[in-house]
Design an enzyme around this catalytic site. Sequence first.
Site, mmCIF file in Angstrom:
data_model
loop_
_atom_site.group_PDB
_atom_site.id
_atom_site.type_symbol
_atom_site.label_atom_id
_atom_site.label_comp_id
_atom_site.label_asym_id
_atom_site.label_seq_id
_atom_site.Cartn_x
_atom_site.Cartn_y
_atom_site.Cartn_z
ATOM 1 N N ASP A 250 48.036 38.743 42.007
ATOM 2 C CA ASP A 250 47.176 39.592 41.171
ATOM 3 C C ASP A 250 47.970 40.818 40.709
ATOM 4 O O ASP A 250 48.602 41.515 41.517
ATOM 5 C CB ASP A 250 45.953 40.033 41.971
ATOM 6 C CG ASP A 250 44.939 40.771 41.109
ATOM 7 O OD1 ASP A 250 43.874 40.193 40.813
ATOM 8 O OD2 ASP A 250 45.227 41.936 40.731
ATOM 9 N N ASN A 258 45.862 48.105 30.323
ATOM 10 C CA ASN A 258 45.006 47.985 29.122
ATOM 11 C C ASN A 258 44.609 49.364 28.608
ATOM 12 O O ASN A 258 44.691 49.637 27.405
ATOM 13 C CB ASN A 258 43.727 47.214 29.457
ATOM 14 C CG ASN A 258 43.912 45.710 29.355
ATOM 15 O OD1 ASN A 258 44.798 45.236 28.661
ATOM 16 N ND2 ASN A 258 43.081 44.965 30.054
ATOM 17 N N ASP A 267 47.703 41.824 26.937
ATOM 18 C CA ASP A 267 47.886 40.387 26.674
ATOM 19 C C ASP A 267 49.356 40.009 26.764
ATOM 20 O O ASP A 267 49.714 38.972 27.323
ATOM 21 C CB ASP A 267 47.364 40.028 25.270
ATOM 22 C CG ASP A 267 45.844 39.939 25.237
ATOM 23 O OD1 ASP A 267 45.231 40.042 26.320
ATOM 24 O OD2 ASP A 267 45.281 39.765 24.133
ATOM 25 N N GLU A 293 43.622 38.623 35.456
ATOM 26 C CA GLU A 293 45.040 38.924 35.693
ATOM 27 C C GLU A 293 45.447 38.414 37.064
ATOM 28 O O GLU A 293 46.251 39.007 37.752
ATOM 29 C CB GLU A 293 45.308 40.437 35.571
ATOM 30 C CG GLU A 293 44.116 41.328 35.835
ATOM 31 C CD GLU A 293 43.720 41.390 37.305
ATOM 32 O OE1 GLU A 293 42.850 40.581 37.693
ATOM 33 O OE2 GLU A 293 44.263 42.233 38.046
HETATM 34 P P1 GH3 Z 1 43.803 45.922 41.116
HETATM 35 O O1 GH3 Z 1 45.128 46.547 41.350
HETATM 36 O O2 GH3 Z 1 42.847 46.266 42.211
HETATM 37 O O3 GH3 Z 1 43.914 44.462 40.929
HETATM 38 O O4 GH3 Z 1 43.224 46.581 39.827
HETATM 39 P P2 GH3 Z 1 43.152 45.941 38.405
HETATM 40 O O5 GH3 Z 1 42.948 47.022 37.413
HETATM 41 O O6 GH3 Z 1 44.334 45.072 38.184
HETATM 42 O O7 GH3 Z 1 41.905 45.009 38.550
HETATM 43 P P3 GH3 Z 1 40.500 45.053 37.860
HETATM 44 O O8 GH3 Z 1 39.795 43.839 38.365
HETATM 45 O O9 GH3 Z 1 39.846 46.380 38.078
HETATM 46 O O10 GH3 Z 1 40.774 44.900 36.324
HETATM 47 C C1 GH3 Z 1 41.275 43.751 35.787
HETATM 48 C C2 GH3 Z 1 41.396 43.961 34.318
HETATM 49 O O11 GH3 Z 1 42.011 42.862 33.680
HETATM 50 C C3 GH3 Z 1 40.071 44.161 33.655
HETATM 51 C C4 GH3 Z 1 40.106 43.230 32.450
HETATM 52 O O12 GH3 Z 1 39.710 43.905 31.290
HETATM 53 C C5 GH3 Z 1 41.554 42.858 32.358
HETATM 54 N N1 GH3 Z 1 41.713 41.546 31.764
HETATM 55 C C6 GH3 Z 1 41.215 40.379 32.189
HETATM 56 N N2 GH3 Z 1 41.592 39.368 31.355
HETATM 57 C C7 GH3 Z 1 42.353 39.953 30.398
HETATM 58 C C8 GH3 Z 1 43.021 39.427 29.235
HETATM 59 O O13 GH3 Z 1 43.008 38.242 28.929
HETATM 60 N N3 GH3 Z 1 43.699 40.312 28.464
HETATM 61 C C9 GH3 Z 1 43.753 41.644 28.771
HETATM 62 N N4 GH3 Z 1 44.448 42.433 27.973
HETATM 63 N N5 GH3 Z 1 43.091 42.145 29.828
HETATM 64 C C10 GH3 Z 1 42.420 41.330 30.648
HETATM 65 MG MG MG Z 2 44.627 43.366 39.410
HETATM 66 MG MG MG Z 3 42.014 40.786 39.772
#
Ligand code: GH3
Ligand code: MG
Ligand code: MG
Length: 373
Positions: A250, A258, A267, A293
């Site tokens: 992860d 983002n 992305d 992610e």
């Molecule tokens: P942690 O270290 O605890 O894993 O924090 P994190 O920010 O990585 O995890 P969190 O679950 O809070 O956020 C994951 C983010 O990933 C939120 C979501 O908008 C983003 N995300 C998910 N799929 C995609 C994608 O296909 N493209 C982009 N750009 N962002 C994505």
């Molecule tokens: Mg994460």
């Molecule tokens: Mg995650």
Amino acid sequence: MIEGEAKLEKAIKATHARARDQKQRLAWTASTGASYLVDAVFLGLFVLAGTIPASVFYFFVAGAAAVCAGTYALYASGLNLRFRDQNVIWPQTVAGVALHLVVVALAPQLAFPVLGNLFTVFAFAFIWLSVRNSVVLCALSCLATGAVLWASGARAGFAAATGAEVVLTWLCFSAILGRFLLLSVYANDMRSRLAEGRRRLANSLEQIQELVHYDELTRAFNRRTLTPRLEQERSRAERTGVPFSVALIDIDHFKLVNDTYGHGAGDEVLRAFAATVHATMRDTDIFGRYGGEEFLLILTSTAPGAVAPALGRVCAGLAAYDWNAIAPGLAVKQSIGVAGFRKGENVGQLLQRADAALYEAKRTGRDRIVYSE
Ligand code: GH3
Ligand code: MG
Ligand code: MG
């Protein structure tokens, strides 16, 4: 896309397709008209050669004009769209056959060239009519032709009394052949369009297959593909006793990526992340995007105690990647939860343990690998 919009787009597409079909049909009327015109010219020439009376010519011209005008009116008004036979092939064919047979009855001295010409009508009709209708057409035409020939008796012929008639009869046969040649051009065109359609369908199918198995953004396997692969590994391990492990990877603070650099950069990071893992993992391992992610690496034939070298290479690859190329100042780190398969557990339980290890990695400061107990 919301449902209403999809419906509207479908309706617009259908309207365009209908308009295109109608335009094509109007063009066909022109070629039918041209074909009848050739017939009329020949009949006119036979009148001039003294073979048949002018009344036969007038009858044919009036009949052909009525068929063409009627068909054109149906197409132009859109009335044909209310019929099942939208091309109005059946009425056109019946009218065409009737017209020819009446000419044979009126001018039996031209029976054979006119009957020969009838085959151009049949040829076009058979392309469009169902087998059932074609059989009906054949049966009716056989009966009607028999009746007309019976009534004509010995007068039925092919007009070759004078040199002019011989030339005209020969030209008439040549014109029939010419129209079959046009038909062949049309059939070839239709065949190549069919082949093109088949090619496009195969391409679409390939794209659909790709969408079914791969994640659209990263081109890594998607979850739908990973699940059965995991199940396969589990049953193999259960059967053979050869161990395997899973690593849930992860990206740390990805939301921040983002938020700071924009969704596009996010992305790009996901794409580069997946590509780097792909480039550094072992060929025999299985890798895919598990969600957002979060990625899953299935380390085949590897006990958790032996994953370090393979996982180390992946982590080294990710650490060496030039993330600055995506956005200046960008750094990407990841947390990994590893679990080795235990005999008797199911895939869900295995993943749960890997997830718990990942959670532990996050809890204890991220940027690390934690192994499930
Ligand atoms: P942690 O270290 O605890 O894993 O924090 P994190 O920010 O990585 O995890 P969190 O679950 O809070 O956020 C994951 C983010 O990933 C939120 C979501 O908008 C983003 N995300 C998910 N799929 C995609 C994608 O296909 N493209 C982009 N750009 N962002 C994505
Ligand atoms: Mg994460
Ligand atoms: Mg995650």
